[in-house]
Every structure is written in C-alpha cells, then in structure tokens.
Design an enzyme around this catalytic site. Structure first.
Site, PDB file in Angstrom:
ATOM      1  N   THR A   1       0.715  -1.228   0.012  1.00 50.02           N
ATOM      2  CA  THR A   1      -0.126  -0.067  -0.197  1.00 50.02           C
ATOM      3  C   THR A   1       0.882   1.133  -0.225  1.00 50.02           C
ATOM      4  O   THR A   1       0.486   2.276  -0.659  1.00 50.02           O
ATOM      5  CB  THR A   1      -0.894  -0.051   1.051  1.00 50.02           C
ATOM      6  OG1 THR A   1      -1.965  -1.000   1.182  1.00 50.02           O
ATOM      7  CG2 THR A   1      -1.740   1.295   1.243  1.00 50.02           C
TER       8      THR A   1
ATOM      9  N   ASN B   1      -6.154  -9.960  -6.754  1.00 51.76           N
ATOM     10  CA  ASN B   1      -6.513 -10.802  -5.455  1.00 51.76           C
ATOM     11  C   ASN B   1      -7.746 -11.371  -5.405  1.00 51.76           C
ATOM     12  O   ASN B   1      -7.761 -12.026  -4.384  1.00 51.76           O
ATOM     13  CB  ASN B   1      -6.150  -9.342  -4.466  1.00 51.76           C
ATOM     14  CG  ASN B   1      -7.021  -8.293  -4.432  1.00 51.76           C
ATOM     15  OD1 ASN B   1      -7.051  -7.606  -5.515  1.00 51.76           O
ATOM     16  ND2 ASN B   1      -7.959  -7.852  -3.745  1.00 51.76           N
TER      17      ASN B   1
ATOM     18  N   GLN C   1       0.330 -10.271  -5.034  1.00 48.92           N
ATOM     19  CA  GLN C   1      -0.146 -11.634  -5.197  1.00 48.92           C
ATOM     20  C   GLN C   1       0.687 -12.395  -6.072  1.00 48.92           C
ATOM     21  O   GLN C   1       0.511 -13.705  -6.481  1.00 48.92           O
ATOM     22  CB  GLN C   1      -1.596 -11.484  -5.809  1.00 48.92           C
ATOM     23  CG  GLN C   1      -2.677 -10.871  -4.769  1.00 48.92           C
ATOM     24  CD  GLN C   1      -2.621 -11.714  -3.413  1.00 48.92           C
ATOM     25  OE1 GLN C   1      -2.215 -12.777  -3.100  1.00 48.92           O
ATOM     26  NE2 GLN C   1      -3.307 -11.140  -2.493  1.00 48.92           N
TER      27      GLN C   1
ATOM     28  N   SER D   1       4.450  -6.930  -1.281  1.00 51.26           N
ATOM     29  CA  SER D   1       4.081  -6.963   0.113  1.00 51.26           C
ATOM     30  C   SER D   1       4.694  -8.288   0.900  1.00 51.26           C
ATOM     31  O   SER D   1       4.586  -9.334   0.228  1.00 51.26           O
ATOM     32  CB  SER D   1       2.653  -7.077   0.357  1.00 51.26           C
ATOM     33  OG  SER D   1       2.222  -6.751   1.431  1.00 51.26           O
ATOM     34  N   GLY D   2       5.554  -8.203   1.891  1.00 49.07           N
ATOM     35  CA  GLY D   2       6.289  -9.291   2.467  1.00 49.07           C
ATOM     36  C   GLY D   2       5.347 -10.503   3.047  1.00 49.07           C
ATOM     37  O   GLY D   2       5.539 -11.662   2.902  1.00 49.07           O
ATOM     38  N   HIS D   3       4.084 -10.038   3.519  1.00 44.03           N
ATOM     39  CA  HIS D   3       3.496 -10.930   4.424  1.00 44.03           C
ATOM     40  C   HIS D   3       2.400 -11.564   3.452  1.00 44.03           C
ATOM     41  O   HIS D   3       1.815 -12.791   3.796  1.00 44.03           O
ATOM     42  CB  HIS D   3       2.363 -10.344   5.486  1.00 44.03           C
ATOM     43  CG  HIS D   3       1.461  -9.332   4.663  1.00 44.03           C
ATOM     44  ND1 HIS D   3      -0.198 -10.024   4.861  1.00 44.03           N
ATOM     45  CD2 HIS D   3       1.211  -8.479   4.213  1.00 44.03           C
ATOM     46  CE1 HIS D   3      -0.890  -9.063   4.029  1.00 44.03           C
ATOM     47  NE2 HIS D   3      -0.251  -8.017   3.796  1.00 44.03           N
TER      48      HIS D   3
ATOM     49  N   THR E   1      13.061   5.235   9.453  1.00 47.24           N
ATOM     50  CA  THR E   1      13.968   4.442   9.768  1.00 47.24           C
ATOM     51  C   THR E   1      13.450   2.994   9.448  1.00 47.24           C
ATOM     52  O   THR E   1      12.421   2.540   9.433  1.00 47.24           O
ATOM     53  CB  THR E   1      14.346   4.089  11.446  1.00 47.24           C
ATOM     54  OG1 THR E   1      14.651   5.559  12.056  1.00 47.24           O
ATOM     55  CG2 THR E   1      15.211   3.136  11.691  1.00 47.24           C
TER      56      THR E   1
ATOM     57  N   CYS F   1      -9.118  -6.732   2.726  1.00 49.00           N
ATOM     58  CA  CYS F   1      -9.160  -5.212   3.205  1.00 49.00           C
ATOM     59  C   CYS F   1     -10.677  -4.807   3.353  1.00 49.00           C
ATOM     60  O   CYS F   1     -10.717  -3.966   3.838  1.00 49.00           O
ATOM     61  CB  CYS F   1      -8.179  -4.349   2.268  1.00 49.00           C
ATOM     62  SG  CYS F   1      -6.514  -5.000   2.351  1.00 49.00           S
TER      63      CYS F   1
END
Length: 368
Positions: free
Chosen positions: A82, A148, A176, A192-194, A227, A311
């Site tokens: 996002t 998705n 995806q 997106s990592g997850h 950071t 979402c």
C-alpha cells in the site's frame, strides 16, 4: 447437557487455512532471519560501528530480494504494498493518472483524480480504453499483475509495450505474484512481504529508473522517510530466498484443477475461468447460497476462506471487482475466494470439496 461434559463438542478438527491471498504464515526461515536481525538493533543510518553493521545487513537483504526476484534495478523498502503504491502514485513524474477497474482499493485511494479503465467479462483490461487514456497525456498507468479476488493475470507484456510507446510509465501491483510468478516488465512494482511468508509490515517499491520519481529527502536514498525496518527486510529476503512458492507451483496448479472440476461437477462455477489465472487463487460461486453463509459454515467446519479482499471483505459489501466484470449481483453475492499456500495438500482440497458439497446440497432443502 453441559458442554464441558460432552467431549465431542469440545473436539474440533485441525483448522484448514485456505486464505493465503489475505496473508500467509511466516516461513520458518523468515522467522529465524527476523530474530537474527533483531540483534542488530542499531539505526542503519547511524555513522558509528553499530549503525554500519545494521546498514551492511540491510544492504545484504536488499541484494537478496533483488536477486531472488531477478530485478536488476533499485529496491526502496516500505511498510508494505500500500505504501509502495502510494509512493509511486504521488511522486511519478507524469501529468496523468489511470488505473484498471479491478485494482486493489489501495490503488484508487492513491491515484486521486484518474481515469478508470474498464475490463471485460474475464477481468482483462480493455485495450481500446487504455489506448484512449494514453492518447491524452503521458500518464502513470496502474495495472495489477494478479488480481487478489479472482487470480486473473493481466497481459502485462502487451500493456507495457503500449504504455512505453506512448511515453508513459507502468506501475504493477505484484502483491499476489512476487516470489510466486516471474515479475512483469514494469517501471514500478509494489510487493508485500506478508503475502509470501515474511512478517506483516514490510514491503518494497521496485523502481526501474529513479530519475522518474521525485525524491523528498530522508532515508532510502532520499525516496522514503523513516528508519528502515531491518528485521522486516531480512524476513523478506529470507522468505524469497527459500523458493518455497515457486517450488510448489506445479503441484498447486494440479490441486486447484482438481478442486475446480469438483466444484463445477457439483453445480458451482469458476469466476473468470476463461482467463489466464494464478494457480494460487480461485473465485467460486455456489448458486443460491450467500457468500456470508458459506463463510460461516466453512468456518464452523474449521476451514478459513474469504469472500474477496481481506481489506474489504469484513464490510460484506458487493465486490467492486466482480461488478466491474459485469457479474450480476445475484451471482457475485454467492462468490467465495479460495487461495493456496506452499504446503496445501491433496487432503486439504478433499476436505474443502467435501464440505463445499455438503453446504451446496443443503441449499435445495432450505429452498423447499
């Protein structure tokens, strides 16, 4: 009879998770990498030895991610897809904006005033509409690689050729597909990592040419303030390096084919069955049974699926994606999404099909 005195009411089968498109379990290798990176707690931007150590680990993660995705350009770490989409949408040096009608909600929210490109009944971008948008002004065009909700794969090669010929830029949401399918040819790619076995809260924007993106100062070579999330970056790198998803792809494709054959034989239908689709995602309609009812019954049977994007599925609103494809409301309201992970097995598919048939078989009885 008190529930506590009835062991059968306390015993439930091990849960079956078939909602990997929403999020997927953290891979052991990623979890271990996160734990190791937590020991390097210093700020990667600090000039002292502790900071330099963290910076070195961050650079290793960046190179590993690029190599695993066969990406030979820049990687900007973000908090997820996002933020990556928002970064590209707000800073790409293009006067116009356009995106596909079946994009993730994050794209519409980030693009602001933009032309919306329609899709056909199989979810594929209308090329004539794309051409019309490209004829107006050079623009940032956002087209999702893999949808998705339906798993539809857009013909990015053809789209990219048209976009580049018009002097425009292409942004592909690959949340995806990253780590699962070869990346498409695009100017910007969000990941997106997850979605591929890293922890939540980490992602990246892959950028072909940084000169087309306005810098605002801060970290990540001046393209993102804040950071860096070293543990998240390390987790992403480790998850991608396993190759867990690509190794399982052929097997999962066969499993999904078995599942879809059983659904069709039982009176259901496959959404966008005429399109090329990711083997990892499928949308299915059960005539006469609302999506919400299916979700509840499957959940009670220990099976986790969804009715679309995580979402927005909690709102139980009609799917904007299915509406854009021209799917009637009465059909769209009975669609669920099943999405596979690298460890999904044949027994899992059999268990789901058995429960799906049981629910579908009860529908005529209720109607009578």
């Amino acid at each position: 009879m008190a529930i506590s005195r009835n062991p059968r009411l306390l015993t439930t089968p091990e849960r079956l998770y078939l909602d990997h498109a929403a999020t997927t379990p953290v891979l052991p290798e990623a979890g271990a990498a996160v734990a190791d990176a937590l020991a390097a707690w210093a700020n990667p931007s600090s000039p002292h030895a502790d900071g330099r150590r963290s910076r070195a680990l961050l650079d290793v993660a960046r190179r590993t991610i690029a190599n695993s995705l066969d990406w030979r350009h820049d990687v900007i770490f973000t908090s997820g897809a996002t933020e990556a989409i928002a970064l590209a949408a707000s800073r790409a040096k293009m006067p116009g904006r356009a995106y596909g009608a079946t994009e993730h909600d994050a794209v519409g929210a980030a693009m602001g005033r933009a032309r919306v490109l329609p899709v056909d009944a199989n979810g594929i971008i209308d090329m004539a509409a794309l051409g019309a948008a490209l004829a107006v002004d050079p623009a940032l065009i956002a087209i999702q690689h893999v949808n998705n909700e339906t798993g539809v794969i857009q013909p990015i090669g053809e789209i990219a050729a048209r976009v580049r010929a018009a002097g425009s830029l292409l942004l592909c949401d690959c949340a995806q597909s990253a780590g699962k399918l070869p990346l498409p040819d695009a100017d910007f790619i969000s990941i997106s990592g997850h979605k591929f076995g890293a922890p939540p809260g980490c992602g990246a924007l892959l950028v072909r040419d940084l000169s087309v993106l306005r810098a605002t100062g801060g970290q990540e070579r001046g393209y993102r303030r804040g950071t860096e999330n070293l543990p998240g970056a390390a987790g992403m790198a480790a998850a991608l390096a396993t190759g867990a998803w690509t190794d399982a792809l052929a097997r999962i494709k066969q499993l999904r084919s078995q599942l879809e054959q059983a659904i069709v034989e039982s009176g259901g239908a496959v959404i966008a069955g005429g399109s090329e689709r990711s083997p990892l995602i499928g949308g299915y309609t059960m005539p006469g049974v609302a999506s919400a009812s299916q979700l509840v019954q499957l959940d009670l049977a220990g099976i986790s699926v969804s009715a679309g994007s995580a979402c927005s599925s909690g709102s139980l609103k009609p799917s904007r994606v299915l509406a854009a494809m021209g799917i009637p409301t009465e059909i769209a309201s009975s669609v669920i999404r099943v999405s596979f992970g690298p460890r999904t097995g044949e027994g899992d598919v059999g268990r789901f099909v058995t429960e799906w048939r049981r629910i579908a078989g009860r529908a005529p009885a209720r109607a009578a």
